[in-house]
Design a protein around this motif. Sequence first.
Motif, PDB file in Angstrom:
ATOM      1  N   VAL A 131       0.717  -1.268  -0.042  1.00  0.00           N
ATOM      2  CA  VAL A 131      -0.009   0.142  -0.045  1.00  0.00           C
ATOM      3  C   VAL A 131       0.785   1.360   0.003  1.00  0.00           C
ATOM      4  O   VAL A 131       1.726   1.431   0.829  1.00  0.00           O
ATOM      5  N   PHE A 132       0.424   2.091  -1.088  1.00  0.00           N
ATOM      6  CA  PHE A 132       1.185   3.527  -0.977  1.00  0.00           C
ATOM      7  C   PHE A 132       0.066   4.672  -0.579  1.00  0.00           C
ATOM      8  O   PHE A 132      -0.905   4.426  -0.803  1.00  0.00           O
ATOM      9  N   SER A 133       0.684   5.893  -0.288  1.00  0.00           N
ATOM     10  CA  SER A 133      -0.384   6.865  -0.079  1.00  0.00           C
ATOM     11  C   SER A 133      -0.260   7.583  -1.182  1.00  0.00           C
ATOM     12  O   SER A 133       0.524   8.185  -1.993  1.00  0.00           O
ATOM     13  N   ILE A 134      -1.705   7.800  -1.775  1.00  0.00           N
ATOM     14  CA  ILE A 134      -2.203   8.526  -2.681  1.00  0.00           C
ATOM     15  C   ILE A 134      -1.758  10.068  -2.597  1.00  0.00           C
ATOM     16  O   ILE A 134      -1.466  10.668  -3.551  1.00  0.00           O
ATOM     17  N   ASP A 135      -1.541  10.386  -1.376  1.00  0.00           N
ATOM     18  CA  ASP A 135      -1.229  11.769  -1.250  1.00  0.00           C
ATOM     19  C   ASP A 135       0.430  12.044  -1.194  1.00  0.00           C
ATOM     20  O   ASP A 135       0.538  13.221  -1.198  1.00  0.00           O
ATOM     21  N   GLU A 136       0.937  11.068  -1.152  1.00  0.00           N
ATOM     22  CA  GLU A 136       2.429  11.101  -1.086  1.00  0.00           C
ATOM     23  C   GLU A 136       3.079  10.042  -2.226  1.00  0.00           C
ATOM     24  O   GLU A 136       3.518   9.180  -1.852  1.00  0.00           O
ATOM     25  N   ALA A 164      -6.409  11.306  -7.538  1.00  0.00           N
ATOM     26  CA  ALA A 164      -5.017  10.655  -7.445  1.00  0.00           C
ATOM     27  C   ALA A 164      -4.153  11.589  -8.377  1.00  0.00           C
ATOM     28  O   ALA A 164      -4.560  12.373  -9.348  1.00  0.00           O
ATOM     29  N   PRO A 165      -2.759  12.067  -8.063  1.00  0.00           N
ATOM     30  CA  PRO A 165      -2.069  12.668  -8.688  1.00  0.00           C
ATOM     31  C   PRO A 165      -1.441  11.902 -10.159  1.00  0.00           C
ATOM     32  O   PRO A 165      -0.237  11.232 -10.054  1.00  0.00           O
ATOM     33  N   ILE A 166      -2.457  11.621 -10.906  1.00  0.00           N
ATOM     34  CA  ILE A 166      -2.354  10.615 -11.855  1.00  0.00           C
ATOM     35  C   ILE A 166      -0.861  10.929 -12.800  1.00  0.00           C
ATOM     36  O   ILE A 166      -0.105   9.852 -12.849  1.00  0.00           O
TER      37      ILE A 166
END
Length: 427
Positions: A131-136, A164-166
Motif C-alpha cells: 500500500v502506498f499513499s495517494i497523497d504522497e 489521484a495525482p495521476i
Amino acid sequence: MSHTKLHPETLALHQGYAPDSQQTISVPIYQTTAYGFDSSQQAGARFALQELGNIYTRLTNPTHDVLEKRLAALEGGASGIVTASGSAAIFYAIINLAFAGDNILIADKIYGGSSNLLLHTLKNLGIQARVFSIDEPSSIEPLIDTKTKAIFFESLSNPQIAIAPIEEITQIAKKHQIITICDNTVATPILCNPIKWGVDVVVHSLSKYASGQGSTISGGIVDREGLNDLIKDNPRYPQFNTPDPSYHGLVYASVPLPIFNLRIRTALLRDIGAALSPFNAWLVLQGLETLKVRIHEHSAHALKIAQFLSSHPKVTAVNYPGLANNPYHHLAKKYFKDSLCSGLVSFEIIGGSEQAKKVCDSTQIFSIVVNIGDTKSLIVHPASTTHSQLDTDQLNALGILPNTIRLSVGLENPQDLIADLSQALQD
C-alpha cells in the motif's frame, strides 16, 4: 468510425455500430451461447487465432463488441473488453500481469471491495499487495522491486472522494517500466481520461454511472495505444514474451493487436469465465447514450449539496473536490473537465456511528443503498456496510470514520435533496 475527431456524447451514441440488414437503430441483443461456422476449417482457424470471429459468448459477442468499442473510444484507448462485474475487471487486469511470488502496489484510498480483493483474496493466490499513499507519490518508489507487476489506484476514490495525482504516479511507473491500472468508475470518461495522463490500463464498474439506473452488474477494461511496446521484451512480463503452452505456443508479443486485452480474452475469460451477459451489455449501452448529460447533472447537484453541508452546524467535514477549499481542488482543475467531480459526496457529522446511521435512516428521498451512480439519490454508512470487512486501523488509514456518511447524489431536484438532508440532520 474514427473516434479521434468526435466528441464523447457522439461516440456514446454511434461508435462501434452500423445498422444491420434489418436497419435497427438500437443495437440488437445477440442473446446466444455459441455461433455456427461455415466449415470445420473455419472453426479450426478461429480457435487457432488464424482468423478473427465469434466462437462462444464467453469470449466474444456482437453486443459486447459494440460496448467494448464505445468504452475504448470514450477512454481514448486501443481496445476494450467487458466482464461480468467491476470486480472481475480488476481481477483480470491484475492476474494478467502478476503470478504467485509477485507483488502489486495499491493506493491507500480505494473502494473497500477492491481493497479486500487486492489485499486478501490475491494474497491467497501468492500475490502481495503493498500500500502506498495517494497523497504522497514519493511513497511508491521505495516499494518497487523486480517482482512488482502493477500499480493500481482510482482516479476519484470511493468513498474518500480523493483525486489521484495521476501524472506523478505514471511518471514513476514509466521510470521502472511498470504497468499502471486506474479505476475510472466514479469519474467516468466524460470527466476524466486517465490514459491522456499516461495510464496504461483503465478499469470500470459499468454498474455505476455508465449504466446509471442500478439495473445491471458489469465491468470493463481498456488498454492504451502503444502498450504493446512497453510489454514487448519487458522482463517483468514473461507471459507475453514466451510461448503460451495453453495456446499452441502463441507468443502474444508477436501479435499485431493490443495484446493486454487479447490475453485476457483468450486465456482468462476462456478459463475463468466471468463473462458479461449480452442483455447486461445492452443495458449499459442504453446508459452510455445519456452519460454526459447525467454526469453533468450529478456533478452540479452534488456541488450544491456539498456547499449546503459545508455550512451546516452538525457537519464537521465535507469531502468534495468541487469545493474551492478542498485539498484535491487543484487536482480537479487539472484532471477533470470543467472541474466537475461526479455525484459522490461524503461528510462527517457530530457524533459517532449510531448518529450517522440515524441520519441515514431519517432521510425520505435518499435510499439506503450501497451502489453509486444511480439516477436516484443514495445514502450509506460506509464503516458498517461497504467497508465493514476492514478493522478500525484500516478504516482510519483509509479516512473512513465511524461518523462518515456517503452520498450518491441523483437527478432529483437539488432543493428537494437539501430539504431531505436538512430534516434528517435535525432529528
